[in-house]
Design an enzyme around this catalytic site. Sequence first.
Site, short mmCIF file in Angstrom:
data_model
loop_
_atom_site.label_atom_id
_atom_site.label_comp_id
_atom_site.label_asym_id
_atom_site.label_seq_id
_atom_site.Cartn_x
_atom_site.Cartn_y
_atom_site.Cartn_z
N SER A 13 0.83 -1.20 0.00
CA SER A 13 0.00 0.00 0.00
C SER A 13 0.86 1.25 0.00
CB SER A 13 -0.92 0.02 1.22
OG SER A 13 -1.56 1.27 1.33
N HIS A 38 -1.26 -1.18 -4.31
CA HIS A 38 -2.51 -0.76 -3.67
C HIS A 38 -2.49 0.75 -3.46
CE1 HIS A 38 -6.20 -1.63 -1.41
NE2 HIS A 38 -5.81 -0.71 -0.55
N ASP A 40 -4.66 3.90 -1.91
CA ASP A 40 -5.77 4.30 -1.05
C ASP A 40 -6.22 5.72 -1.39
OD1 ASP A 40 -6.15 2.07 0.85
OD2 ASP A 40 -4.05 2.47 1.35
N MET A 42 -8.79 8.61 -0.37
CA MET A 42 -9.63 9.05 0.74
C MET A 42 -10.08 10.48 0.53
SD MET A 42 -7.40 7.57 3.93
CE MET A 42 -6.53 6.01 3.84
N HIS A 71 -8.46 1.63 -4.05
CA HIS A 71 -9.44 1.42 -3.00
C HIS A 71 -10.08 2.78 -2.69
CE1 HIS A 71 -9.92 0.53 1.62
NE2 HIS A 71 -11.09 0.73 1.02
N MET A 73 -12.18 5.10 -0.73
CA MET A 73 -12.82 5.40 0.55
C MET A 73 -13.46 6.77 0.43
SD MET A 73 -9.90 3.85 3.08
CE MET A 73 -8.61 3.79 1.83
N MET A 142 -11.72 -5.25 5.23
CA MET A 142 -10.88 -4.40 6.07
C MET A 142 -10.66 -5.07 7.42
SD MET A 142 -10.09 -1.84 4.23
CE MET A 142 -9.21 -0.97 5.55
N GLY A 147 -8.98 4.53 7.08
CA GLY A 147 -8.69 5.95 7.22
C GLY A 147 -7.24 6.27 7.50
N PHE A 148 -6.55 5.36 8.20
CA PHE A 148 -5.15 5.62 8.58
C PHE A 148 -4.35 4.32 8.52
CE2 PHE A 148 -7.67 8.89 10.64
CZ PHE A 148 -6.96 10.04 10.32
N GLY A 150 -1.00 1.87 9.77
CA GLY A 150 -0.32 1.58 11.02
C GLY A 150 -1.19 1.07 12.15
N ASP A 180 -6.97 -6.12 4.05
CA ASP A 180 -6.18 -4.90 4.21
C ASP A 180 -6.28 -4.40 5.64
OD1 ASP A 180 -4.97 -2.43 4.03
OD2 ASP A 180 -6.45 -1.55 2.67
#
Length: 228
Positions: A13, A38, A40, A42, A71, A73, A142, A147-148, A150, A180
Amino acid sequence: MDLRPPAPLLAPSLLSADFARLGEELRTIEAAGAQVVHVDVMDGRFVPNITIGLPVVESLRKATALPLDCHLMIVEPLRYAADFVKAGANWVSVHQEADPHLHRTLAAIRQAGGKAGVVLNPGTPVETLVDLVGDFDFVLLMSVNPGFGGQSFIPRVLDKVRRLDALRSERGVPFFIQVDGGVGSKNAADLIRAGADCLVAGNAVFKAEDPKAAVASLLSEMRSGRTA
């Protein structure tokens, strides 16, 4: 009939990559053997974070031959899903929770030439997809709240993978299962063993001391999960 891809896929990602060095980061994971990228996307509305959009995807497409897995979001995914395919995305996934017209959006992605995916948040049951089997190419589960990067892996998602794999077998439809969130060498084999086919890993790759070695370790764990 084998409903699963012949080998598990790793999709690092870019959310965890150095955005000032994306080209170099792409070359690193390509050389290490990753099969998918990947991405992301958002919007700060569906999730409390803002990342990248269509112009960056267009630039990524020029920088790599690997499949781009976008992806989304975002709210109102139907407005933008096909545009991401046109920008260079090979796979586009949208959240079941964000789209009241999911069937229409999946059809738009496919019509544009992309693989269409449905994303389920940790609290959304896999049973919500029963009436859509055949209309999507993959499901992204998921294993953190989106959203974040880590975040820690939510262990009960393993059961969701098994239930989704059972639904695939029951219907005889060859969609693939992606996971993910909090994915690393400690849970990669278990996820593949449960039925996952593609794992998304962010920090486990890009925050590692040696990203190439991290990719190799993850791929090894994934292969062991498939052969177990």
